[in-house]
Design a protein around this motif. Structure first.
Motif, PDB file in Angstrom:
ATOM      1  N   ILE A 230      -1.434  -0.141   1.888  1.00 41.18           N
ATOM      2  CA  ILE A 230      -2.392   0.298   2.911  1.00 41.18           C
ATOM      3  C   ILE A 230      -3.786  -0.218   2.581  1.00 41.18           C
ATOM      4  O   ILE A 230      -4.504  -0.719   3.461  1.00 41.18           O
ATOM      5  N   LYS A 231      -4.174  -0.123   1.326  1.00 44.75           N
ATOM      6  CA  LYS A 231      -5.501  -0.595   0.918  1.00 44.75           C
ATOM      7  C   LYS A 231      -5.614  -2.108   1.074  1.00 44.75           C
ATOM      8  O   LYS A 231      -6.631  -2.621   1.534  1.00 44.75           O
ATOM      9  N   ASP A 232      -4.550  -2.838   0.692  1.00 40.38           N
ATOM     10  CA  ASP A 232      -4.562  -4.294   0.819  1.00 40.38           C
ATOM     11  C   ASP A 232      -4.622  -4.725   2.284  1.00 40.38           C
ATOM     12  O   ASP A 232      -5.199  -5.769   2.605  1.00 40.38           O
ATOM     13  N   LEU A 233      -4.050  -3.931   3.155  1.00 46.44           N
ATOM     14  CA  LEU A 233      -4.125  -4.217   4.584  1.00 46.44           C
ATOM     15  C   LEU A 233      -5.557  -4.145   5.093  1.00 46.44           C
ATOM     16  O   LEU A 233      -5.928  -4.819   6.061  1.00 46.44           O
ATOM     17  N   GLY A 234      -6.369  -3.346   4.441  1.00 40.02           N
ATOM     18  CA  GLY A 234      -7.766  -3.196   4.844  1.00 40.02           C
ATOM     19  C   GLY A 234      -8.060  -1.873   5.515  1.00 40.02           C
ATOM     20  O   GLY A 234      -9.177  -1.645   5.980  1.00 40.02           O
ATOM     21  N   ALA A 235      -7.061  -0.981   5.564  1.00 40.12           N
ATOM     22  CA  ALA A 235      -7.292   0.356   6.114  1.00 40.12           C
ATOM     23  C   ALA A 235      -7.901   1.237   5.033  1.00 40.12           C
ATOM     24  O   ALA A 235      -7.657   1.046   3.846  1.00 40.12           O
ATOM     25  N   GLY A 236      -8.691   2.225   5.464  1.00 40.55           N
ATOM     26  CA  GLY A 236      -9.338   3.111   4.514  1.00 40.55           C
ATOM     27  C   GLY A 236      -9.052   4.578   4.747  1.00 40.55           C
ATOM     28  O   GLY A 236      -9.452   5.427   3.948  1.00 40.55           O
ATOM     29  N   VAL A 237      -8.350   4.901   5.854  1.00 39.91           N
ATOM     30  CA  VAL A 237      -8.066   6.293   6.207  1.00 39.91           C
ATOM     31  C   VAL A 237      -6.591   6.408   6.585  1.00 39.91           C
ATOM     32  O   VAL A 237      -6.088   5.609   7.376  1.00 39.91           O
ATOM     33  N   ILE A 238      -5.916   7.386   6.020  1.00 40.49           N
ATOM     34  CA  ILE A 238      -4.509   7.654   6.336  1.00 40.49           C
ATOM     35  C   ILE A 238      -4.448   8.920   7.179  1.00 40.49           C
ATOM     36  O   ILE A 238      -4.898   9.984   6.752  1.00 40.49           O
ATOM     37  N   SER A 239      -3.907   8.794   8.382  1.00 41.55           N
ATOM     38  CA  SER A 239      -3.741   9.949   9.264  1.00 41.55           C
ATOM     39  C   SER A 239      -2.253  10.270   9.350  1.00 41.55           C
ATOM     40  O   SER A 239      -1.445   9.440   9.780  1.00 41.55           O
ATOM     41  N   LEU A 240      -1.872  11.472   8.892  1.00 42.13           N
ATOM     42  CA  LEU A 240      -0.470  11.860   8.795  1.00 42.13           C
ATOM     43  C   LEU A 240      -0.009  12.609  10.033  1.00 42.13           C
ATOM     44  O   LEU A 240      -0.731  13.468  10.560  1.00 42.13           O
TER      45      LEU A 240
ATOM     46  N   LEU B 186       0.694 -10.099  10.018  1.00 47.17           N
ATOM     47  CA  LEU B 186       0.191  -9.279   8.917  1.00 47.17           C
ATOM     48  C   LEU B 186      -1.020  -9.944   8.268  1.00 47.17           C
ATOM     49  O   LEU B 186      -2.039  -9.284   8.003  1.00 47.17           O
ATOM     50  N   SER B 187      -0.942 -11.254   8.010  1.00 46.34           N
ATOM     51  CA  SER B 187      -2.081 -11.975   7.425  1.00 46.34           C
ATOM     52  C   SER B 187      -3.274 -11.958   8.372  1.00 46.34           C
ATOM     53  O   SER B 187      -4.423 -11.849   7.935  1.00 46.34           O
ATOM     54  N   PHE B 188      -3.002 -12.065   9.668  1.00 45.48           N
ATOM     55  CA  PHE B 188      -4.075 -12.035  10.664  1.00 45.48           C
ATOM     56  C   PHE B 188      -4.806 -10.694  10.632  1.00 45.48           C
ATOM     57  O   PHE B 188      -6.042 -10.638  10.687  1.00 45.48           O
ATOM     58  N   PHE B 189      -4.063  -9.591  10.534  1.00 47.85           N
ATOM     59  CA  PHE B 189      -4.690  -8.269  10.438  1.00 47.85           C
ATOM     60  C   PHE B 189      -5.571  -8.173   9.198  1.00 47.85           C
ATOM     61  O   PHE B 189      -6.672  -7.626   9.248  1.00 47.85           O
ATOM     62  N   LYS B 190      -5.096  -8.713   8.085  1.00 50.34           N
ATOM     63  CA  LYS B 190      -5.895  -8.671   6.861  1.00 50.34           C
ATOM     64  C   LYS B 190      -7.181  -9.481   7.023  1.00 50.34           C
ATOM     65  O   LYS B 190      -8.250  -9.075   6.534  1.00 50.34           O
ATOM     66  N   ASN B 191      -7.093 -10.620   7.707  1.00 50.73           N
ATOM     67  CA  ASN B 191      -8.291 -11.423   7.959  1.00 50.73           C
ATOM     68  C   ASN B 191      -9.293 -10.660   8.827  1.00 50.73           C
ATOM     69  O   ASN B 191     -10.512 -10.730   8.613  1.00 50.73           O
ATOM     70  N   LEU B 192      -8.782  -9.920   9.794  1.00 47.13           N
ATOM     71  CA  LEU B 192      -9.662  -9.142  10.679  1.00 47.13           C
ATOM     72  C   LEU B 192     -10.347  -8.010   9.921  1.00 47.13           C
ATOM     73  O   LEU B 192     -11.553  -7.789  10.088  1.00 47.13           O
ATOM     74  N   THR B 193      -9.593  -7.289   9.101  1.00 51.22           N
ATOM     75  CA  THR B 193     -10.200  -6.180   8.369  1.00 51.22           C
ATOM     76  C   THR B 193     -11.217  -6.688   7.353  1.00 51.22           C
ATOM     77  O   THR B 193     -12.176  -5.980   7.025  1.00 51.22           O
ATOM     78  N   THR B 194     -11.018  -7.909   6.858  1.00 49.03           N
ATOM     79  CA  THR B 194     -12.009  -8.505   5.953  1.00 49.03           C
ATOM     80  C   THR B 194     -13.263  -8.900   6.719  1.00 49.03           C
ATOM     81  O   THR B 194     -14.391  -8.614   6.287  1.00 49.03           O
ATOM     82  N   LEU B 195     -13.084  -9.536   7.878  1.00 48.10           N
ATOM     83  CA  LEU B 195     -14.225 -10.004   8.670  1.00 48.10           C
ATOM     84  C   LEU B 195     -15.081  -8.838   9.153  1.00 48.10           C
ATOM     85  O   LEU B 195     -16.316  -8.932   9.178  1.00 48.10           O
ATOM     86  N   ARG B 196     -14.466  -7.725   9.507  1.00 48.47           N
ATOM     87  CA  ARG B 196     -15.240  -6.607  10.064  1.00 48.47           C
ATOM     88  C   ARG B 196     -16.104  -5.905   9.022  1.00 48.47           C
ATOM     89  O   ARG B 196     -16.908  -5.041   9.349  1.00 48.47           O
ATOM     90  N   ARG B 197     -15.955  -6.298   7.744  1.00 45.61           N
ATOM     91  CA  ARG B 197     -16.833  -5.763   6.712  1.00 45.61           C
ATOM     92  C   ARG B 197     -18.177  -6.492   6.663  1.00 45.61           C
ATOM     93  O   ARG B 197     -19.106  -6.031   5.985  1.00 45.61           O
TER      94      ARG B 197
END
Length: 631
Positions: free
Chosen positions: A143-153, A521-532
């Motif tokens: 989850i962290k590597d994906l770039g998410a920071g909040v887990i909603s259960l 999956l790689s595209f999502f990681k690129n997006l979460t990196t760019l939005r920082r």
């Protein structure tokens, strides 16, 4: 060392009366320089310096003359006016010249991506075929590597064992089937160590009919019993309908002649939130989990928390007798819900950096959803989660309306959200191809706001073949997370997981996509990196070119790079000039990211936004260095 002067006597004619003139009678004709012959025997000459050597009294005598007074006043005035002009110029430049803006303060729930998990389908840690909290804990690095920071259960509370998620018997205990209280505490501790936050669902609308609360209420014969009014009772049922069909009233087998309200299933009686005792209990639940270091709550079914005090019949909208044949003005979206949001916000705000989310009725007008942020000068929830309302063939103008109606109605100081999905709606991949999903991901990840990602959307998971009933846990959107190509997609080593795996897990899974640089999956990681980047994290948002094919916008912050995000939602290539749509877009830009598609972009080649071609369903992000605004 003092200077010595040798003064020769002045030439004069002696008079008969006196051999020498007296001091009083001695006179000089100062109008005739020839009449005075003064010689200084100093090494310096006085040529060209007529006032040198004069005494103080003589200098004061000359300086007090009108000419010199006027000259002094003129010089002083010039100096003062010069200073005044300089001050005015500096102040004018400060006020008029474009200023670098201070970054708005951002808290964690504004900066992070929310990763929504249906716990029973995410990861089974003990081989019983049911996903659990320890399974979620084992995937925190993913989850962290994906770039998410909040887990909603999803709902995790103790229930009555029925085939549903909201048959709650105890709001303050975690269901043992998914790990119990200890499983949650382990998850929270490990998540916090990795910088992740954990949110729980909060279900204030109803309980199971097996709840102690309901059993006490149903057995209450006396009106002074504290549980008697925990639920909504009447002996004269109205025409109200259940969301799932049929009447919304069910006759009690214990309280003879009385009926309890259930907006949902008959074994899910509605709590009476007008009762002070119920309000106190719900607040106690929030405080309990806040004390367990939970980082916030997602309020579920929030539109159904209150019903008409007088239990009036609802007006018909069509001739049928189903739920959609009535106008639900007395059972949904009543204004009392905003008062409850304000109360719960006060409770949550007693502890720093906690968040409240809620799910507005997706059929409500956006202006009504905005009230979730606050009403009558009282704060509401931090993040209303709006489910995506657009059709499968949504074009640039359609997407523009979706974005702008939220952004244009957003109250000052509030923060938007963008939802991919949840466990109650069909998955994106079941309605859209991957090109659209990439375009939609670029849109929602780079707009200002908090994206809410549903587990599996990052690998293009589709709905599974399952019991399509809305009342069953086996909803098609709740398929097993596809970790690898082993049996059950790596979800469990059980031979019979609680729901059947998807048919494509052998090819489509996290392991396969992780090895491909161009995967979703790689595209999502690129997006979460760019939005920082600061321009996306704290920068301003400006709508740019929008038409039937294109939706584009600019993100920028003074002193930082400017970004153009342009997405083509058409089925054909589109060429546009974007520079005229916003003043800061440059004609020479650098390529940052693309969704993929027919038009290729080279990181080493400049991009010209004045003549930019995008392929079908293709998006691109380009940037330029900060250019100071001139007067």
């Amino acid at each position: 060392m003092s200077k010595s002067y040798n003064l020769e006597p002045l030439a004069y004619k002696p008079t008969p009366e006196n051999s020498y003139p007296s001091e009083k009678s001695q006179q000089y004709d100062v109008s005739s320089p020839e009449s005075i012959d003064v010689k200084l025997s100093d090494n310096n000459t006085t040529s060209g310096t007529p006032f040198r050597g004069m005494g103080k009294e003589e200098l004061l005598q000359y300086s007090s003359k009108p000419f010199w007074r006027r000259l002094r006043m003129i010089c002083i005035s010039i100096i003062l006016l010069g200073w005044l002009a300089l001050i005015i110029t500096v102040v004018a430049l400060v006020l008029i010249y474009p200023k670098c803006k201070s970054p708005d303060s951002r808290t964690w729930w504004q900066n992070e991506v929310v990763y929504r998990i249906y716990v029973r389908s995410f990861k089974d840690s003990n081989g019983d075929g049911v996903g659990d909290l320890d399974g979620v804990t084992s995937k925190l690095d993913y989850i962290k590597d994906l770039g998410a920071g909040v887990i909603s259960l999803s709902p995790t509370y103790e229930d009555d064992g029925s085939d549903g998620d909201f048959h709650l018997t105890n709001h303050m205990k975690i269901d043992s089937a998914i790990g119990g209280d200890q499983g949650l505490q382990t998850l929270i501790t490990k998540a916090h160590e990795k910088g992740l936050k954990v949110l729980l669902d909060f279900i204030p609308t109803h309980t199971s009919d097996q709840s102690v609360w309901f059993k006490e209420s149903e057995a209450a014969k006396l009106r002074n019993n504290s549980y008697r009014n925990f639920y909504v009772w009447t002996n004269t049922p109205t025409n109200w309908k259940s969301v799932y069909g049929g009447d919304a009233w069910n006759e009690s087998s214990v309280r003879t002649g009385e009926y309890y309200l259930h907006h949902f299933l008959h074994n899910q009686p509605d709590l009476n939130l007008r009762s002070p005792q119920v309000k106190a209990k719900l607040n106690e639940i929030l405080v309990h989990w806040l004390n367990q270091s939970v980082d916030g709550f997602y309020i579920r079914n929030s539109a159904y928390m209150f019903e008409d005090y007088d239990l009036r019949d609802e007006p018909k909208r069509s001739s049928g007798d189903g739920y959609n044949d009535y106008n639900h003005i007395y059972t949904k979206n009543l204004p009392e819900i905003y008062d409850m949001f304000a109360r719960w916000r006060t409770t949550v705000d007693t502890q720093m950096n906690r968040v409240l989310m809620a799910d507005p009725d997706p059929k409500s007008a956006v202006t009504e959803m905005m009230k979730y942020y606050g009403h009558f000068q009282r704060d509401g929830v931090h993040l209303p989660i709006r489910r995506r309302p657009f059709p499968s063939n949504c074009n640039g103008q359609c997407v523009g309306n979706y974005v702008n109606e939220w952004m244009n109605n957003l109250p000052s100081g509030r923060w938007p959200t963008w939802s991919f999905g949840d466990e109650s709606v069909k998955r994106l991949a079941s309605n859209h191809n991957e090109s659209f999903i990439r375009a939609f991901a670029m849109l929602t990840m780079l707009l200002p706001g908090t994206p809410v990602l549903y587990y599996g959307d990052e690998i293009n998971m589709m709905d599974v073949t399952a019991n399509a009933s809305l009342t069953s846990r086996k909803h098609p959107s709740r398929g097993l997370m596809q970790w690898d190509n082993t049996d059950n997609g790596g979800f469990s080593n059980s031979s019979s997981p609680w729901i059947a795996p998807s048919s494509d897990f052998r090819m489509n899974n996290v392991k396969n996509q992780s090895s491909k640089g161009d995967s979703l999956l790689s595209f999502f990681k690129n997006l979460t990196t760019l939005r920082r980047e600061d321009s996306f994290r704290i920068g301003e948002y400006h709508s740019a070119l929008v038409d039937n094919s294109i939706f584009s916008f600019v993100r920028e912050f003074d002193g930082k790079k400017g970004y153009l995000v342009a997405i083509n939602f058409a089925e054909t290539a589109q060429k546009r000039d974007y520079t005229s749509s916003h003043s800061t877009i440059q004609t020479k830009a650098s390529f940052d990211l693309t969704t993929g598609g027919s038009e290729s972009f080279d990181a080493d080649t400049d991009v010209d936004p004045s003549s930019l071609t995008l392929g079908p369903m293709q998006g691109v992000v380009v940037s330029w260095d900060y250019v100071a605004k001139e007067l």
